[in-house]
Design a protein around this motif. Structure first.
Motif, PDB file in Angstrom:
ATOM      1  N   ILE A 223      42.185  70.517  44.625  1.00 42.54           N
ATOM      2  CA  ILE A 223      42.629  69.240  45.178  1.00 42.54           C
ATOM      3  C   ILE A 223      43.814  68.730  44.361  1.00 42.54           C
ATOM      4  O   ILE A 223      43.724  68.627  43.135  1.00 42.54           O
ATOM      5  CB  ILE A 223      41.502  68.186  45.151  1.00 42.54           C
ATOM      6  CG1 ILE A 223      40.317  68.638  46.003  1.00 42.54           C
ATOM      7  CG2 ILE A 223      42.017  66.830  45.632  1.00 42.54           C
ATOM      8  CD1 ILE A 223      39.134  67.687  45.941  1.00 42.54           C
ATOM      9  N   VAL A 224      44.904  68.438  45.038  1.00 39.71           N
ATOM     10  CA  VAL A 224      46.077  67.838  44.396  1.00 39.71           C
ATOM     11  C   VAL A 224      46.380  66.538  45.128  1.00 39.71           C
ATOM     12  O   VAL A 224      46.626  66.531  46.331  1.00 39.71           O
ATOM     13  CB  VAL A 224      47.298  68.771  44.437  1.00 39.71           C
ATOM     14  CG1 VAL A 224      48.512  68.087  43.814  1.00 39.71           C
ATOM     15  CG2 VAL A 224      46.995  70.084  43.715  1.00 39.71           C
ATOM     16  N   HIS A 225      46.363  65.432  44.408  1.00 40.91           N
ATOM     17  CA  HIS A 225      46.633  64.132  45.030  1.00 40.91           C
ATOM     18  C   HIS A 225      48.062  64.111  45.565  1.00 40.91           C
ATOM     19  O   HIS A 225      48.981  64.659  44.932  1.00 40.91           O
ATOM     20  CB  HIS A 225      46.440  63.013  44.005  1.00 40.91           C
ATOM     21  CG  HIS A 225      46.401  61.649  44.612  1.00 40.91           C
ATOM     22  ND1 HIS A 225      47.542  60.948  44.950  1.00 40.91           N
ATOM     23  CD2 HIS A 225      45.346  60.855  44.962  1.00 40.91           C
ATOM     24  CE1 HIS A 225      47.201  59.777  45.474  1.00 40.91           C
ATOM     25  NE2 HIS A 225      45.876  59.695  45.497  1.00 40.91           N
ATOM     26  N   PRO A 226      48.275  63.472  46.720  1.00 40.43           N
ATOM     27  CA  PRO A 226      49.631  63.411  47.285  1.00 40.43           C
ATOM     28  C   PRO A 226      50.664  62.802  46.339  1.00 40.43           C
ATOM     29  O   PRO A 226      51.859  63.104  46.451  1.00 40.43           O
ATOM     30  CB  PRO A 226      49.451  62.539  48.540  1.00 40.43           C
ATOM     31  CG  PRO A 226      48.013  62.658  48.890  1.00 40.43           C
ATOM     32  CD  PRO A 226      47.278  62.842  47.607  1.00 40.43           C
ATOM     33  N   GLU A 227      50.205  61.958  45.420  1.00 38.34           N
ATOM     34  CA  GLU A 227      51.128  61.336  44.482  1.00 38.34           C
ATOM     35  C   GLU A 227      51.127  62.022  43.124  1.00 38.34           C
ATOM     36  O   GLU A 227      51.551  61.436  42.115  1.00 38.34           O
ATOM     37  CB  GLU A 227      50.796  59.850  44.331  1.00 38.34           C
ATOM     38  CG  GLU A 227      50.997  59.063  45.622  1.00 38.34           C
ATOM     39  CD  GLU A 227      50.650  57.598  45.472  1.00 38.34           C
ATOM     40  OE1 GLU A 227      50.721  57.085  44.329  1.00 38.34           O
ATOM     41  OE2 GLU A 227      50.313  56.965  46.485  1.00 38.34           O
ATOM     42  N   ALA A 228      50.666  63.275  43.081  1.00 39.66           N
ATOM     43  CA  ALA A 228      50.781  64.109  41.879  1.00 39.66           C
ATOM     44  C   ALA A 228      51.930  65.089  42.079  1.00 39.66           C
ATOM     45  O   ALA A 228      52.348  65.376  43.201  1.00 39.66           O
ATOM     46  CB  ALA A 228      49.483  64.859  41.626  1.00 39.66           C
ATOM     47  N   MET A 242      44.868  64.566  39.738  1.00 37.68           N
ATOM     48  CA  MET A 242      44.759  63.235  40.321  1.00 37.68           C
ATOM     49  C   MET A 242      46.099  62.511  40.384  1.00 37.68           C
ATOM     50  O   MET A 242      47.137  63.002  39.938  1.00 37.68           O
ATOM     51  CB  MET A 242      43.721  62.430  39.534  1.00 37.68           C
ATOM     52  CG  MET A 242      42.336  63.035  39.580  1.00 37.68           C
ATOM     53  SD  MET A 242      41.108  62.012  38.736  1.00 37.68           S
ATOM     54  CE  MET A 242      39.805  63.224  38.523  1.00 37.68           C
ATOM     55  N   ARG A 243      46.043  61.338  40.946  1.00 32.47           N
ATOM     56  CA  ARG A 243      47.220  60.498  41.221  1.00 32.47           C
ATOM     57  C   ARG A 243      48.128  60.352  39.989  1.00 32.47           C
ATOM     58  O   ARG A 243      47.681  60.037  38.888  1.00 32.47           O
ATOM     59  CB  ARG A 243      46.767  59.117  41.656  1.00 32.47           C
ATOM     60  CG  ARG A 243      47.909  58.135  41.964  1.00 32.47           C
ATOM     61  CD  ARG A 243      47.397  56.697  42.000  1.00 32.47           C
ATOM     62  NE  ARG A 243      46.377  56.503  43.015  1.00 32.47           N
ATOM     63  CZ  ARG A 243      46.631  56.113  44.273  1.00 32.47           C
ATOM     64  NH1 ARG A 243      47.879  55.874  44.647  1.00 32.47           N
ATOM     65  NH2 ARG A 243      45.653  55.956  45.132  1.00 32.47           N
ATOM     66  N   GLY A 244      49.417  60.589  40.193  1.00 25.42           N
ATOM     67  CA  GLY A 244      50.400  60.349  39.152  1.00 25.42           C
ATOM     68  C   GLY A 244      50.494  61.418  38.082  1.00 25.42           C
ATOM     69  O   GLY A 244      51.348  61.330  37.190  1.00 25.42           O
TER      70      GLY A 244
END
Length: 296
Positions: A223-228, A242-244
């Motif tokens: 899983i790769v956050h869209p904002e990573a 996760m995010r960022g």
């Protein structure tokens, strides 16, 4: 309880099942004052309508009630007089809570979710159940010589009349801490049944326990956050970025990367990297990297 497991958290997986079962009217999150605001913030951003935070009266460490004491105080504080589920918030399990409630309805008596941990040595860490058929005939809290490998996972269902027994139990010279002591006391007074289940159960109290639960939930996925940001990197099985977070020129496997982490030219296996850590040119295995840590 707030640790991420895939796209959810440990406690949200419980909240989700409670929210979905129409037989469950109210959900109380019993906590002390120290953590009450954390739960309120978490719930304010959640899609759940049933949970409310119920704060224990204990104001200091030496005033804490113990688990059974806290349950007795919750019953009095909220005026609980109906059938009641009690679930530890750091539990992750594969069975459906609705199936557990179905079993409780069928038995019409106190019901304890039970899991076979496989070895007597491991069973010594938990409340151990011995049964005849589905009826619990013995319950021993963390015994040195367990009678079986079937253990309680801190998920209980109590009939309304048994909820009133907490006051009776606590008014005597009984241990107010582990729920298993209450169950041990109860089986001499009324029927108690086991709900054994197969599949998975994780008691998330250690980094290894968290990684095991996380890997079971992802089942090999990444899983790769869209904002990573991930560039020129190899993400293997059971990876969550996760995010960022930023991952560049790195290789990861069985690893959790928390928000705003920066990884460059690094290799990580079976590791947890907490928020805002920065790692450059390191190789780590079975590691827990604290928040705001910098390693080169």
């Amino acid at each position: 309880m707030f640790l991420p497991i895939g796209e959810t958290t440990v406690i949200d997986s419980i909240f989700g099942e409670l929210e979905a079962d129409d037989r469950i009217d109210d959900v109380y999150v019993s906590t002390n004052e120290e953590f009450a605001d954390d739960f309120r913030r978490h719930l304010s951003d959640s899609p759940f309508s049933k949970p409310t935070v119920s704060v224990e009266a204990a104001g200091a460490e030496n005033e804490k009630f113990g688990v059974v004491g806290a349950l007795g105080e919750l019953v009095e504080r909220e005026g609980l007089d109906d059938d009641t589920l009690v679930i530890a918030g750091d539990n992750l399990f594969s069975f459906s809570l609705s199936e557990f409630v179905d079993a409780f309805d069928d038995y019409g008596a106190t019901t304890v979710a039970a899991y076979d941990v496989g070895t007597l040595d491991r069973a010594t860490q938990y409340g151990v159940i011995d049964t005849e058929g589905d009826r619990v005939v013995e319950f021993r809290e963390k015994p040195s010589d367990p009678p079986s490998t079937l253990v309680s996972i801190a998920c209980y269902a109590f009939p309304a009349e048994t909820v009133g027994q907490f006051e009776t139990y606590l008014s005597g010279d009984n241990n107010p801490d582990e729920p298993g002591w209450f169950i041990e006391w109860l089986i001499d007074r009324e029927p108690v049944f086991a709900f054994p289940f197969e599949g998975a159960w994780f008691d998330i109290g250690t980094p290894d326990g968290y990684l095991d639960a996380f890997s079971w939930h992802l089942d090999g996925a990444t899983i790769v956050h869209p904002e990573a940001t991930v560039r020129n990197s190899d993400l293997g099985a059971n990876v969550h970025v996760m995010r960022g977070a930023t991952v560049v020129d790195s290789a990861l496997e069985h690893t959790v990367v928390f928000p705003d982490v920066k990884l460059t030219d690094s290799e990580l296996h079976s590791s947890i990297v907490d928020t805002r850590a920065e790692l450059t040119g390191v190789t780590l295995s079975d590691a827990q990297v604290g928040a705001n840590t910098s390693l080169e």
